[in-house]
Design an enzyme around this catalytic site. Sequence first.
Site, PDB file in Angstrom:
ATOM      1  CG  ASP A   1      -1.742   1.148   1.434  1.00 60.52           C
ATOM      2  OD1 ASP A   1      -2.303   1.606   0.248  1.00 60.52           O
ATOM      3  OD2 ASP A   1      -2.086   1.598   2.401  1.00 60.52           O
TER       4      ASP A   1
ATOM      5  CG  ASP B   1      -1.600   7.984   0.989  1.00 62.56           C
ATOM      6  OD1 ASP B   1      -0.689   8.523   0.850  1.00 62.56           O
ATOM      7  OD2 ASP B   1      -2.641   7.690   0.203  1.00 62.56           O
TER       8      ASP B   1
ATOM      9  CB  SER C   1      -7.397   3.574  -2.080  1.00 61.73           C
ATOM     10  OG  SER C   1      -7.629   2.265  -1.608  1.00 61.73           O
TER      11      SER C   1
ATOM     12  CE  LYS D   1      -5.731  -1.207  -0.886  1.00 62.17           C
ATOM     13  NZ  LYS D   1      -4.521  -0.496  -0.291  1.00 62.17           N
TER      14      LYS D   1
ATOM     15  CG  ASP E   1      -1.933   2.094   6.563  1.00 62.28           C
ATOM     16  OD1 ASP E   1      -2.429   1.931   5.309  1.00 62.28           O
ATOM     17  OD2 ASP E   1      -2.033   3.175   6.832  1.00 62.28           O
TER      18      ASP E   1
END
Length: 232
Positions: A23, A25, A125, A157, A182
């Site tokens: 991922d 961020d 995302s 997600k 995260d």
Amino acid sequence: MAPSLPQSADHRFPSPVSAAIFDMDGVLIDSGAHHRHAWRALLAELGTEPAHPEHWRLTIGRPREEAIPLLLGRGVSGAEARRLGRRKRDLYQERAQTGMEPVPGVPEFLHALERQHVARAVGTSASRWDAERLLDDLGLLRFFDVVVTADDVMLGKPDPEVWAQAARRLRVTPAHCVVFEDAPVGIQAARAAGMRAIGATTAHTDAELLAAGADRTIPDFQGLEWSSIAPR
């Protein structure tokens, strides 16, 4: 010193792992504070209070348009969600001009994966424009063979599509991929895709990420060795 691992003594995965999917961020980029500021600013502009006391947690790992109704606690039209999502993006980009940093240990870990010829991808995302710009600004984009963004998937997600696409583009079977994430929704998506997951505790607790299905957690990437994940 290697990151603490709140699990059993043997932290190795029982099946071979040949690809790392990240991922962005909160995993590669320490951007959480900027996102929280942008969501607060959007709510202030709307003159409304968040529907949940820890509203920013509801948005983590989700595309902006899917986070909007959760943030507001009400249904919104597709047009309104897109409009508010664009405004949040603009507020975030304004704040991001103050600068960002990678999560500690990320550059060193990516260098190590490159030297060991481990396949690497990003599944985020964020939009492609945002993702490639942010990663490039920090000198991280060059490390990735594949970048899958919100522009490439139909559902965000916890739907597994983003991770499944990343594995397919890397030409690696899902069972041989490990996801670094995260957010609980991202962990759930990884498990739904048939992948293992390591939770980064930059936004959520060990307990929350383990409950979502993470195999283990790390505070960041400092001292993390690929050999502890994919032993030969």
